[in-house]
Design a protein around this motif. Sequence first.
Motif, PDB file in Angstrom:
ATOM      1  N   ILE A  13      10.055  60.810  51.406  1.00  0.00           N
ATOM      2  CA  ILE A  13       8.721  60.511  50.892  1.00  0.00           C
ATOM      3  C   ILE A  13       8.778  60.240  49.394  1.00  0.00           C
ATOM      4  CG2 ILE A  13       6.449  61.527  50.427  1.00  0.00           C
ATOM      5  CD1 ILE A  13       6.710  62.974  53.137  1.00  0.00           C
ATOM      6  N   MET A  14       9.532  61.079  48.661  1.00  0.00           N
ATOM      7  CA  MET A  14       9.621  60.903  47.213  1.00  0.00           C
ATOM      8  C   MET A  14      10.263  59.566  46.853  1.00  0.00           C
ATOM      9  SD  MET A  14      11.480  63.327  44.347  1.00  0.00           S
ATOM     10  CE  MET A  14      10.398  64.719  44.595  1.00  0.00           C
ATOM     11  N   VAL A  15      11.352  59.222  47.532  1.00  0.00           N
ATOM     12  CA  VAL A  15      12.041  57.963  47.249  1.00  0.00           C
ATOM     13  C   VAL A  15      11.132  56.771  47.520  1.00  0.00           C
ATOM     14  CG1 VAL A  15      13.914  56.464  48.000  1.00  0.00           C
ATOM     15  CG2 VAL A  15      14.362  58.883  47.600  1.00  0.00           C
ATOM     16  N   LEU A  16      10.444  56.785  48.666  1.00  0.00           N
ATOM     17  CA  LEU A  16       9.550  55.678  49.012  1.00  0.00           C
ATOM     18  C   LEU A  16       8.391  55.580  48.029  1.00  0.00           C
ATOM     19  CD1 LEU A  16       9.475  56.084  52.894  1.00  0.00           C
ATOM     20  CD2 LEU A  16      10.472  54.180  51.630  1.00  0.00           C
ATOM     21  N   SER A 124      13.917  65.262  38.167  1.00  0.00           N
ATOM     22  CA  SER A 124      13.740  66.249  39.240  1.00  0.00           C
ATOM     23  C   SER A 124      14.616  65.911  40.438  1.00  0.00           C
ATOM     24  CB  SER A 124      12.265  66.308  39.662  1.00  0.00           C
ATOM     25  OG  SER A 124      12.088  67.171  40.760  1.00  0.00           O
ATOM     26  N   ILE A 125      14.659  64.643  40.826  1.00  0.00           N
ATOM     27  CA  ILE A 125      15.493  64.230  41.959  1.00  0.00           C
ATOM     28  C   ILE A 125      16.966  64.427  41.623  1.00  0.00           C
ATOM     29  CG2 ILE A 125      16.210  62.268  43.376  1.00  0.00           C
ATOM     30  CD1 ILE A 125      13.391  61.166  43.075  1.00  0.00           C
ATOM     31  N   TRP A 126      17.373  64.037  40.425  1.00  0.00           N
ATOM     32  CA  TRP A 126      18.771  64.155  40.035  1.00  0.00           C
ATOM     33  C   TRP A 126      19.232  65.610  40.093  1.00  0.00           C
ATOM     34  CZ3 TRP A 126      23.068  61.679  39.822  1.00  0.00           C
ATOM     35  CH2 TRP A 126      24.113  62.118  39.018  1.00  0.00           C
ATOM     36  N   ARG A 127      18.363  66.515  39.703  1.00  0.00           N
ATOM     37  CA  ARG A 127      18.753  67.920  39.678  1.00  0.00           C
ATOM     38  C   ARG A 127      18.621  68.609  41.029  1.00  0.00           C
ATOM     39  NH1 ARG A 127      15.366  68.152  34.243  1.00  0.00           N
ATOM     40  NH2 ARG A 127      17.032  67.821  32.728  1.00  0.00           N
ATOM     41  N   ALA A 136      20.020  57.601  42.383  1.00  0.00           N
ATOM     42  CA  ALA A 136      20.166  57.107  41.017  1.00  0.00           C
ATOM     43  C   ALA A 136      20.666  55.668  40.997  1.00  0.00           C
ATOM     44  CB  ALA A 136      21.106  58.013  40.225  1.00  0.00           C
ATOM     45  N   LEU A 137      21.634  55.352  41.852  1.00  0.00           N
ATOM     46  CA  LEU A 137      22.154  53.991  41.911  1.00  0.00           C
ATOM     47  C   LEU A 137      21.086  52.992  42.337  1.00  0.00           C
ATOM     48  CD1 LEU A 137      25.634  54.717  43.474  1.00  0.00           C
ATOM     49  CD2 LEU A 137      25.236  53.622  41.272  1.00  0.00           C
ATOM     50  N   ASP A 142      16.584  48.580  37.874  1.00  0.00           N
ATOM     51  CA  ASP A 142      15.196  48.307  37.509  1.00  0.00           C
ATOM     52  C   ASP A 142      14.737  49.197  36.357  1.00  0.00           C
ATOM     53  OD1 ASP A 142      14.975  46.330  39.382  1.00  0.00           O
ATOM     54  OD2 ASP A 142      13.999  47.577  40.892  1.00  0.00           O
ATOM     55  N   MET A 143      15.175  50.438  36.356  1.00  0.00           N
ATOM     56  CA  MET A 143      14.774  51.367  35.305  1.00  0.00           C
ATOM     57  C   MET A 143      15.233  50.877  33.935  1.00  0.00           C
ATOM     58  SD  MET A 143      15.968  55.323  34.840  1.00  0.00           S
ATOM     59  CE  MET A 143      17.504  54.809  34.078  1.00  0.00           C
TER      60      MET A 143
END
Length: 399
Positions: A13-16, A124-127, A136-137, A142-143
């Motif tokens: 859900i977070m990724v989407l 938050s996702i990275w940790r 991250a990839l 885009d970031m």
Amino acid sequence: MVTAGNSGLGQRIMVLRLRRRMTREILASLVGRSSEWLRQVELHQRPVDRLSVLLRLAEVLRVQDVAGFLALASGEALPSVPPSVARSPETSRAIREALLGSWGDTDGIESPGVAHRVRQDYWSIWRSSARRYSFALSVLPDMLKEARALKARGHPGDAEAFADVHRFAASVLVRMGEGQLALVAIERGLGAGRIEDLASAGAVIRISYGAVLLNNDHADMAARVFRAAGEVLERRGATDDGCAVRALRAEAASATAVAEAARADAVEADRHLMAAEQILAGGPPDLACGSWETTLNRIRSYIRLGRYQPAIRLAERTDVGEQESRDWLAQFFLQIAEAQERSHAPVAAVYSLLQAEEASSEEIRFNPAGGRLAQMLLRHDNALVRRKLWAMLERNGLL
């Protein structure tokens, strides 16, 4: 339908949501829930127990494979992303082009909330995510492009935001063994504006800069950068002696110790480790402060100085039960595995490697340090060690 301990649905859900560039508040309102409810779902702290809500989430997030999305709610794990896909030449080229692109090349690029997403979501996702490398990839190209547009815009506060975006990129790249690209990223972040004006944020990016320098074998320069960060934080500590500032001061001091250890200067390394302890213990009696990063840096210093047994004993005394950062846990267990391997304890080292993999399922696959350590352990004449390692390497697509 999904248990609080299941990591698949919340992460999906977070990724989407992030791919759709939606805030938690917007998505929550569209499915008739509060942002706090959504935060807990994404962090796997509560279940989604209504089919109607799941279907509404799938609709709003424009999920193509609705059956697969619903399958996550029944407890099935998110499928693994093969490194050949996640680290494809196309992905690597896109990251390099986005990072090295011209400052003026921002036509058609917008920066809608990139700084907010990095600070509130990406870190938050990275940790916390078991599949943080794949995530991250997927967002880095885009970031970084959006950050260029942010720099071109030049609004107040954009310098700090630009620096934070590139600090995130450098943290990911250095962990993946892309030391030179990480150095480019962190130097661009430092060059975004007057870092001296960013107070604690300036010290944080300096610490990150020093870590990248150290990773690229520039120990002398790293030590100077860490000291400069400590001086900034010491001035800040004159007016703010809270735990957050003291923890950063201790981190800067202990990072300096790691750099001095890399220079084989045991006296200076010990002096800075003692300084870090004194910083943490020197506040008000009723304000006990700790620093996970300082603990990790102490272990790193011991290993670089060849003090493997003290590193292992410190690890054994460290209660990691309350540590929620998968990033920190993965680094911790990789460091301990190295100390154990160098202490001729290959079985214990393999167990620590498995702990690192448990903390971050992609760590051995994407972090070259994990792969190198596995190769070192394979040299030991121990059938149990080899069997466990072959299974790990095969599981991570490294055979």
